[in-house]
Design a protein around this motif. Sequence first.
Motif, PDB file in Angstrom:
ATOM      1  N   GLY A  97       0.836  -1.195   0.000  1.00 52.80           N
ATOM      2  CA  GLY A  97       0.000   0.000   0.000  1.00 52.80           C
ATOM      3  C   GLY A  97       0.869   1.243   0.000  1.00 52.80           C
ATOM      4  O   GLY A  97       2.048   1.194   0.346  1.00 52.80           O
ATOM      5  N   THR A 132       0.847   5.327   1.344  1.00 48.36           N
ATOM      6  CA  THR A 132       0.179   6.368   2.111  1.00 48.36           C
ATOM      7  C   THR A 132       0.819   7.713   1.804  1.00 48.36           C
ATOM      8  O   THR A 132       2.038   7.854   1.844  1.00 48.36           O
ATOM      9  N   HIS A 192      -3.346   5.714   7.015  1.00 43.60           N
ATOM     10  CA  HIS A 192      -2.505   4.517   7.052  1.00 43.60           C
ATOM     11  C   HIS A 192      -3.047   3.463   8.015  1.00 43.60           C
ATOM     12  O   HIS A 192      -2.735   2.285   7.866  1.00 43.60           O
ATOM     13  N   LEU A 222      -5.216   1.488   5.966  1.00 40.28           N
ATOM     14  CA  LEU A 222      -4.345   0.753   5.045  1.00 40.28           C
ATOM     15  C   LEU A 222      -3.824  -0.515   5.709  1.00 40.28           C
ATOM     16  O   LEU A 222      -3.892  -1.617   5.140  1.00 40.28           O
ATOM     17  N   VAL A 253       4.578  -1.141   3.086  1.00 45.32           N
ATOM     18  CA  VAL A 253       3.921   0.150   2.877  1.00 45.32           C
ATOM     19  C   VAL A 253       4.957   1.164   2.413  1.00 45.32           C
ATOM     20  O   VAL A 253       6.078   1.199   2.937  1.00 45.32           O
ATOM     21  N   VAL A 312       3.523   1.632  11.009  1.00 43.36           N
ATOM     22  CA  VAL A 312       3.671   0.579   9.996  1.00 43.36           C
ATOM     23  C   VAL A 312       4.584  -0.527  10.513  1.00 43.36           C
ATOM     24  O   VAL A 312       4.269  -1.720  10.416  1.00 43.36           O
ATOM     25  N   CYS A 367       4.857  -4.631   9.271  1.00 40.38           N
ATOM     26  CA  CYS A 367       5.034  -4.422   7.825  1.00 40.38           C
ATOM     27  C   CYS A 367       6.406  -3.825   7.541  1.00 40.38           C
ATOM     28  O   CYS A 367       6.907  -2.984   8.300  1.00 40.38           O
ATOM     29  N   VAL A 401       8.781  -1.302   5.316  1.00 37.08           N
ATOM     30  CA  VAL A 401       8.436   0.071   4.948  1.00 37.08           C
ATOM     31  C   VAL A 401       9.537   0.730   4.138  1.00 37.08           C
ATOM     32  O   VAL A 401      10.730   0.573   4.432  1.00 37.08           O
TER      33      VAL A 401
END
Length: 329
Positions: free
Chosen positions: A16, A18, A65, A68, A76, A92, A97, A99
């Motif tokens: 995703g 952001t 986010h 998200l 992300v 995040v 996740c 990043v």
Amino acid sequence: MARDLAASEVSPLRVGVTGIGIMGSNHARVLAELPGAELVAVADPDQAQAKRVADVLGCQAVADHHQLLALGLDAVIVAAPTHLHHSVALDVINAGCSVLVEKPVASTVEQGKEIVAAAKAKGVTLMVGHVERFNPAVQAVKKAIEGEDLLSVAITRVGPFPPRMSNVGVVIDLAVHDIDLIRWFTGSDIVEVQPQTSSALAEREDIALLQFRTASGVLAHINTNWLTPFKARTVHVATRKKYVIGDLLTRQVTECFDYRPDGSYSMRHLPVAYAEPLRTELSRFLEAVRTKSEAPVSGDEGVASLEIAIACLTERVEAAERAKVRRAG
């Protein structure tokens, strides 16, 4: 291309984005086309903008986010304004996740270090978006100077005032790219800074002439501003045996060598690959996520470049204060 094909043979990573401004929209566009990635959603408080991008790219649009992360992502891209990088990146990372944070990694060195520490503690991949490293012309310059005894690096990055409103000046917005390149080209830390900056037309500095010395003794110079009516991006690197010139916009790289006592020399154009830097950057990021390997631009590298950029601004302020004291005396 080989990396893209290899990535397409395994299950795609759910990704995703952001922050859907200019850079975030570009990230989303590339991810939507990239083998090995599934662009799940884009997030932005401006829902109309997020929906426009999502409709074109065939993904979801969400408001922030947090929404998200609720979609269950592997990675992300944080392309939100710089002052939000710290809080968003930590959220995040804490969600497990990986990043990629656009440059600069954060607003302060302390915040940048917190992001790096969090990623290491959580065991996720952290990469900083210094996309200029993936410019084919930059990579051709890097290849040309490998193993050479470097003497100096001079970089020009100028252009008109950006149409978008910015909460930073040219040092953080532009020169941080070239601080990263100087450290990357030389393989050495910057140990001395001599900045000259001015706010000619804007509230923050819009002209900067920055001089550096690296731990290995290389002298470096950055000329950057928002006052030039056209864009120019050039790199000049002098070594003991050659002089390399790279135009980062036309992607032409020239090498001068074989100097003679009569002042003559030989010159040749070096081969430069054709590739979109952002596509290469994102491919390398996803590869690092998938293989759990070191990102090509680590969090520590992003923090080091930010620290030098902030040092340039701090030194400028302290020099002005010293000058004021001298005048008063």
